[in-house]
Enzyme design. Sequence first.
Site, PDB file in Angstrom:
ATOM      1  CD  GLU A 324      -2.781   1.327   2.401  1.00 14.96           C
ATOM      2  OE1 GLU A 324      -3.587   2.283   2.460  1.00 14.96           O
ATOM      3  OE2 GLU A 324      -2.715   0.427   3.260  1.00 14.96           O
ATOM      4  CG  ASN A 383      -4.576   4.936   0.276  1.00 14.52           C
ATOM      5  OD1 ASN A 383      -5.526   4.296   0.701  1.00 14.52           O
ATOM      6  ND2 ASN A 383      -3.316   4.668   0.624  1.00 14.52           N
ATOM      7  CD  GLU A 415      -5.823   0.555  -0.527  1.00 14.97           C
ATOM      8  OE1 GLU A 415      -6.127   1.310   0.430  1.00 14.97           O
ATOM      9  OE2 GLU A 415      -4.913  -0.299  -0.466  1.00 14.97           O
ATOM     10  CG  ASP A 446      -8.863   2.018   2.525  1.00 13.92           C
ATOM     11  OD1 ASP A 446      -8.684   1.012   3.242  1.00 13.92           O
ATOM     12  OD2 ASP A 446      -8.106   3.018   2.558  1.00 13.92           O
ATOM     13  CD  GLU A 502      -6.704  -0.938   5.896  1.00 11.41           C
ATOM     14  OE1 GLU A 502      -5.917  -0.154   5.355  1.00 11.41           O
ATOM     15  OE2 GLU A 502      -7.862  -0.625   6.233  1.00 11.41           O
TER      16      GLU A 502
END
Length: 560
Positions: A324, A383, A415, A446, A502
Amino acid sequence: MIKHLSDRLNAQLLRISPEQLWVRYIFAVTITLALLVTMHSVNQQIIAHSAPIYAAAELEQLQRNQRTVLGAALLVLLAEAVIIFYPAYLAVQTQIRALRDQSMRLLSSKVALQQTNVRLLYLANHDTLTGLPNRANLIAILTERMTRGEAEEQTFLFVGLDGFKSINDSAGHESGDDLLIAVGQALRTCVDGDQIVARIGGDEFAIMTDEAAGPMLRRVMAALSDPFDVKGRRLKVQASIGFLVLDHHRTDPMAVLADATMALQVAKNEGGNRAQEFTPALREAARHAQQLQMEIPDAIRNGELEPWFQPQIRLTDGALHGVEVLARWRHPTRGLMTPDRFLPAVERAGMTVEMDLAIWQAAMVQAMKWQTMNIWDPVLSLNAAPATIADPYLIERFLLVLRNSGLRPEQVIVEVLETTLIDGTSGMAAMNIDSLSECGIALELDDFGTGYASLCRLTQLPLSGIKLDKSLVAPLPDHGADSVVRAILALSAELGLHVVAEGIEEIHQAQHLQDRGCTIGQGYGFARPMPALDFEMWLTLHASQPVTISDDRLVLINEA
């Protein structure tokens, strides 16, 4: 008939101008004088012929002449009255009536003007929608209070409705106006009649009261806790409040509004539906935030915003699945900053899209470098902020960055936050999500499980996976959290979505998730986010070897 003739005569006489009256008056006076002179001459002759020597016939003739002259004089006087003085009288009476009418009109206009002035004064000092005092009126009241130098402390509350825009968009502007009126009335019930409730503008209200802050805050929150009935609908509204205490040290009404606004903004930034008291520390923090906001464009241009990489591990065999990409700001004077410190400034500067693109570009270039060095065949999870995913030009910009980097579409995952799906621009976001999917870009939802996304949306969007929020992972193997996790994993399996968990920090968390069918995990237990050089070192050790969580929870490489 006589009345008709009289009216016509009066109309004709009224049309005689003052100059014509003067000419006629002089003419009549001349004739009158001539007649008087003639009468005097006749009288003298009568006196002279009164002697016996004159015949009676001559005397009688003179007397007839005298009567004729006298009659003519009377006729002239009558003519003067009809032709001169009567029109003058009519003209004067008409003028008097005109002046009287004008006086009445002026008086009526004066009353109307006074009423208009009262109305304009009211409109200048009151909000036209709610009827409450407006911003200008509030400032005048604050100024008067500060000029008098009142020693008694007062509480000043700045109330802002949370999420009013979404209510306005969904229920309509007319319902939104009715809701504002209802909120104003509710706030009015919270104070005594001699205390102030004002509408500052939009969805913001102010309250100035002699009451202490604590009881007043509780009363306001209670007044807004129940839904409002608006056009047959029950609309629920929440409010954030910034408040401060007015004492004799405060002398600037604009500073009062600025400080209260600052406290209100802090309350909203921390989630809303809460109150925040103003303190000098807030002003200093706001100054730093403003300075940070001004530095954002240069920071993006100079490459101070850089990508960090956190590994994502396959729970079945410990192999590296991907990374990520996270943003960090290496500030020249403030040091390394995490997103929670600079993202609000980026959003206020309107540079969210530019920041995301800069981070993506730098990450892709770095990933291509590792691929070229045969260290690792990268898979990047990028992201995308709600503003970015709703950018009308996102597809063109994203594809340009991807093409310039040399990476393949299947090496990139975007995401999307759950909040994107309920944002007012979700229509554009949905179009971009569809377009990215058509271009071969995988998409993940997410922070799933934080309570925003509609399950229906999961079936409508071309998602490839979801990311299980760390708030659901941390309590494992707690029974309640385990029930939610099992339900999400079952739903994901039915929809054909992979799940990334996560926040894994413990061995038992990873094992529990694997037993429940979760395939990918990330968290401090595997590795913290790392800058490019540190992650490159990490790759040399673990790109082709299983990664496990040590029993003592030591991080494998660095504590950056």
